[in-house]
Scaffold this motif. Sequence first.
Motif, short mmCIF file in Angstrom:
data_model
loop_
_atom_site.label_atom_id
_atom_site.label_comp_id
_atom_site.label_asym_id
_atom_site.label_seq_id
_atom_site.Cartn_x
_atom_site.Cartn_y
_atom_site.Cartn_z
N VAL A 1 -47.94 -48.89 57.71
CA VAL A 1 -47.27 -49.60 56.62
C VAL A 1 -48.18 -49.71 55.39
CG1 VAL A 1 -46.31 -51.84 55.90
CG2 VAL A 1 -45.67 -50.86 58.10
N SER A 2 -49.45 -49.99 55.59
CA SER A 2 -50.38 -50.11 54.47
C SER A 2 -50.50 -48.79 53.71
CB SER A 2 -51.76 -50.57 54.95
OG SER A 2 -51.67 -51.83 55.57
N ASN B 1 -39.62 -52.11 64.04
CA ASN B 1 -39.07 -51.93 62.70
C ASN B 1 -40.21 -51.97 61.69
OD1 ASN B 1 -37.81 -52.07 60.21
ND2 ASN B 1 -36.20 -53.44 60.92
N LEU B 2 -40.54 -50.83 61.11
CA LEU B 2 -41.67 -50.76 60.19
C LEU B 2 -41.42 -51.48 58.87
CD1 LEU B 2 -42.69 -47.04 60.83
CD2 LEU B 2 -43.67 -49.12 61.83
N SER B 3 -40.17 -51.78 58.57
CA SER B 3 -39.88 -52.53 57.34
C SER B 3 -39.95 -54.04 57.57
CB SER B 3 -38.52 -52.13 56.77
OG SER B 3 -37.48 -52.49 57.64
N ALA C 1 -44.47 -59.34 61.41
CA ALA C 1 -45.40 -59.19 62.53
C ALA C 1 -45.85 -57.73 62.62
CB ALA C 1 -44.73 -59.60 63.83
N PHE C 2 -47.06 -57.55 63.16
CA PHE C 2 -47.67 -56.23 63.22
C PHE C 2 -48.39 -56.00 64.52
CE2 PHE C 2 -47.15 -57.00 58.77
CZ PHE C 2 -46.87 -55.77 58.24
N ASP D 1 -48.30 -62.55 62.25
CA ASP D 1 -48.33 -62.52 63.71
C ASP D 1 -48.59 -61.12 64.24
OD1 ASP D 1 -47.78 -65.22 63.91
OD2 ASP D 1 -45.62 -64.93 64.13
N TYR D 2 -49.26 -61.06 65.40
CA TYR D 2 -49.39 -59.82 66.15
C TYR D 2 -48.22 -59.77 67.12
CZ TYR D 2 -51.14 -56.17 69.17
OH TYR D 2 -51.27 -54.99 69.87
N TRP D 3 -47.44 -58.69 67.04
CA TRP D 3 -46.31 -58.52 67.95
C TRP D 3 -46.21 -57.05 68.32
CZ3 TRP D 3 -40.50 -58.17 66.87
CH2 TRP D 3 -39.78 -58.33 68.05
#
Length: 105
Positions: free
Chosen positions: A60-61, A45-47, A51-52, A38-40
Amino acid sequence: DWATQHKEYNVWHGRLRDVDKTGRGRIAEEAKVFLGKDYWFWSFNLSDESAFYCSKLVWVSVWKAIDLAMDEDKTFVRRFWVTPNQLVNSKFVEMLHSPGLYGEQ
């Protein structure tokens, strides 16, 4: 070439400094893991990998592939986003194309 042919768009295009082809490939593979998530926009929270938003996906990548915090902040729970401006202006990024200072367009 695309950026020069589409001058009507403001596009910042950069590459991580000192990361070889293998490292860039690992980053791309990490990003592919998140396809379909999901896009959020409020996902601070990067962990949390459920959702991203665009900059979080990049951060994160890169972190997972080569253990680099592009904004030099290894804190995973944030009060605010990792922003495109932080990524564009990171000392780890070499800009390949820029229409000017980010955010002043």
